[in-house]
Scaffold this motif. Structure first.
Motif, PDB file in Angstrom:
ATOM      1  N   UNK A  65       4.720   6.990  -9.338  1.00 42.87           N
ATOM      2  CA  UNK A  65       4.003   7.090 -10.613  1.00 42.87           C
ATOM      3  C   UNK A  65       2.773   7.960 -10.448  1.00 42.87           C
ATOM      4  N   UNK A  66       2.397   8.640 -11.500  1.00 45.70           N
ATOM      5  CA  UNK A  66       1.189   9.464 -11.477  1.00 45.70           C
ATOM      6  C   UNK A  66      -0.003   8.553 -11.757  1.00 45.70           C
ATOM      7  N   UNK A  67      -0.670   8.100 -10.690  1.00 48.20           N
ATOM      8  CA  UNK A  67      -1.781   7.165 -10.862  1.00 48.20           C
ATOM      9  C   UNK A  67      -3.040   7.848 -11.388  1.00 48.20           C
ATOM     10  N   UNK A  68      -3.050   9.173 -11.427  1.00 50.16           N
ATOM     11  CA  UNK A  68      -4.204   9.909 -11.945  1.00 50.16           C
ATOM     12  C   UNK A  68      -4.065  10.243 -13.430  1.00 50.16           C
ATOM     13  N   UNK A  69      -2.912   9.968 -14.009  1.00 46.61           N
ATOM     14  CA  UNK A  69      -2.677  10.304 -15.418  1.00 46.61           C
ATOM     15  C   UNK A  69      -3.590   9.480 -16.324  1.00 46.61           C
ATOM     16  N   UNK A  70      -3.912  10.044 -17.462  1.00 53.14           N
ATOM     17  CA  UNK A  70      -4.810   9.383 -18.416  1.00 53.14           C
ATOM     18  C   UNK A  70      -4.208   8.085 -18.959  1.00 53.14           C
ATOM     19  N   UNK A  71      -2.884   7.992 -18.980  1.00 56.16           N
ATOM     20  CA  UNK A  71      -2.222   6.814 -19.541  1.00 56.16           C
ATOM     21  C   UNK A  71      -1.998   5.701 -18.512  1.00 56.16           C
ATOM     22  N   UNK A  72      -2.581   5.833 -17.323  1.00 58.77           N
ATOM     23  CA  UNK A  72      -2.335   4.882 -16.240  1.00 58.77           C
ATOM     24  C   UNK A  72      -3.639   4.252 -15.766  1.00 58.77           C
ATOM     25  N   UNK A  73      -3.601   2.927 -15.632  1.00 61.96           N
ATOM     26  CA  UNK A  73      -4.730   2.210 -15.033  1.00 61.96           C
ATOM     27  C   UNK A  73      -4.209   1.517 -13.783  1.00 61.96           C
ATOM     28  N   UNK A  74      -4.803   1.826 -12.665  1.00 65.97           N
ATOM     29  CA  UNK A  74      -4.408   1.203 -11.404  1.00 65.97           C
ATOM     30  C   UNK A  74      -5.657   0.772 -10.648  1.00 65.97           C
ATOM     31  N   UNK A  75      -5.539  -0.330  -9.932  1.00 70.22           N
ATOM     32  CA  UNK A  75      -6.637  -0.829  -9.099  1.00 70.22           C
ATOM     33  C   UNK A  75      -6.894   0.149  -7.963  1.00 70.22           C
ATOM     34  N   UNK A  76      -8.094   0.094  -7.425  1.00 68.69           N
ATOM     35  CA  UNK A  76      -8.468   0.987  -6.317  1.00 68.69           C
ATOM     36  C   UNK A  76      -7.524   0.820  -5.135  1.00 68.69           C
ATOM     37  N   UNK A  77      -7.117  -0.416  -4.828  1.00 67.71           N
ATOM     38  CA  UNK A  77      -6.195  -0.642  -3.709  1.00 67.71           C
ATOM     39  C   UNK A  77      -4.874   0.080  -3.914  1.00 67.71           C
ATOM     40  N   UNK A  78      -4.367   0.062  -5.126  1.00 66.73           N
ATOM     41  CA  UNK A  78      -3.100   0.730  -5.428  1.00 66.73           C
ATOM     42  C   UNK A  78      -3.252   2.240  -5.278  1.00 66.73           C
ATOM     43  N   UNK A  79      -4.381   2.779  -5.720  1.00 64.21           N
ATOM     44  CA  UNK A  79      -4.611   4.220  -5.581  1.00 64.21           C
ATOM     45  C   UNK A  79      -4.696   4.624  -4.107  1.00 64.21           C
ATOM     46  N   UNK A  80      -5.310   3.786  -3.290  1.00 66.42           N
ATOM     47  CA  UNK A  80      -5.374   4.061  -1.846  1.00 66.42           C
ATOM     48  C   UNK A  80      -3.971   4.012  -1.248  1.00 66.42           C
ATOM     49  N   UNK A  81      -3.204   2.980  -1.605  1.00 67.99           N
ATOM     50  CA  UNK A  81      -1.821   2.876  -1.125  1.00 67.99           C
ATOM     51  C   UNK A  81      -1.014   4.096  -1.547  1.00 67.99           C
ATOM     52  N   UNK A  82      -1.198   4.512  -2.773  1.00 70.99           N
ATOM     53  CA  UNK A  82      -0.491   5.672  -3.313  1.00 70.99           C
ATOM     54  C   UNK A  82      -0.783   6.908  -2.457  1.00 70.99           C
ATOM     55  N   UNK A  83      -2.061   7.154  -2.154  1.00 71.38           N
ATOM     56  CA  UNK A  83      -2.442   8.301  -1.313  1.00 71.38           C
ATOM     57  C   UNK A  83      -1.813   8.209   0.076  1.00 71.38           C
ATOM     58  N   UNK A  84      -1.761   6.992   0.630  1.00 72.26           N
ATOM     59  CA  UNK A  84      -1.174   6.806   1.958  1.00 72.26           C
ATOM     60  C   UNK A  84       0.341   7.059   1.939  1.00 72.26           C
ATOM     61  N   UNK A  85       1.003   6.668   0.871  1.00 68.98           N
ATOM     62  CA  UNK A  85       2.442   6.936   0.746  1.00 68.98           C
ATOM     63  C   UNK A  85       2.674   8.441   0.660  1.00 68.98           C
ATOM     64  N   UNK A  86       1.849   9.132  -0.123  1.00 69.13           N
ATOM     65  CA  UNK A  86       1.977  10.587  -0.252  1.00 69.13           C
ATOM     66  C   UNK A  86       1.748  11.255   1.105  1.00 69.13           C
ATOM     67  N   UNK A  87       0.738  10.799   1.842  1.00 65.68           N
ATOM     68  CA  UNK A  87       0.452  11.369   3.168  1.00 65.68           C
ATOM     69  C   UNK A  87       1.611  11.116   4.131  1.00 65.68           C
ATOM     70  N   UNK A  88       2.173   9.914   4.091  1.00 69.23           N
ATOM     71  CA  UNK A  88       3.307   9.587   4.957  1.00 69.23           C
ATOM     72  C   UNK A  88       4.506  10.484   4.621  1.00 69.23           C
ATOM     73  N   UNK A  89       4.765  10.683   3.346  1.00 66.46           N
ATOM     74  CA  UNK A  89       5.871  11.551   2.932  1.00 66.46           C
ATOM     75  C   UNK A  89       5.620  12.983   3.404  1.00 66.46           C
ATOM     76  N   UNK A  90       4.378  13.427   3.318  1.00 68.56           N
ATOM     77  CA  UNK A  90       4.020  14.775   3.778  1.00 68.56           C
ATOM     78  C   UNK A  90       4.296  14.953   5.264  1.00 68.56           C
TER      79      UNK A  90
END
Length: 166
Positions: A65-90
């Motif tokens: 999911x695009x956690x940075x989109x204007x239509x999305x509200x996510x907790x800080x922990x989820x945003x950190x997890x999201x970045x870590x998943x993206x880094x792992x995929x990279x």
């Protein structure tokens, strides 16, 4: 006649209680789906599970999911997890595609204003054998969200990845 390799996607929907996942090979072929509840050390354990799914299913694309989109509200922990998943995929040279809630609703409902439950109903109708029995009852204002909705979040991301069929 040579058949082209089908594209396998892994969609992950990280949420407060764990994550939902879906694996698709075609717009109409749902290979695997489910949700994983994570109770302790949520980010580390979620990363470990996502890595297991990447190794098991060998996707060509990871959809998040695009956690940075204007239509999305996510907790800080989820945003950190999201970045870590993206880094792992990279690190694994796995392409990542981001889909917003608006894109999911527009693709499935034809309207960006639809509800999460309407998306789930549409997906249950599209995949009755796979998801029909997993559709939770409609949520009432006093109820918490059913954990099974995580599955529909992930499948919605997976379906929205594919271009709309004519």
């Amino acid at each position: 006649m040579i058949k082209s390799k089908s594209v396998r996607i892994l969609a992950i929907a990280p949420l407060s209680r764990g994550f939902g996942y879906a694996v698709m090979e075609k717009p109409d072929k749902l290979v695997a789906w489910g949700n994983k509840a994570i109770l302790r050390d949520k980010n580390a354990r979620s990363l470990s599970w996502v890595n297991r799914f990447i190794q098991l299913y060998r996707p060509d694309v990871l959809v998040l999911p695009n956690v940075q989109a204007a239509d999305t509200r996510r907790a800080a922990r989820i945003k950190i997890l999201h970045r870590k998943i993206v880094a792992m995929a990279g690190k694994q040279q796995l392409p990542v595609r981001f889909i917003s809630v608006t894109q999911v609703r527009t693709q499935l409902l034809g309207d960006s204003k639809g509800t999460k439950f309407a998306v789930a109903q549409t997906l249950a109708a599209k995949y009755p054998v796979e998801l029909g029995l997993r559709l939770p009852p409609k949520r009432r204002p006093w109820m918490s969200e059913d954990p099974r909705m995580d599955i529909f979040d992930a499948v919605g991301l997976a379906v929205a990845f594919w271009p709309k069929q004519k």
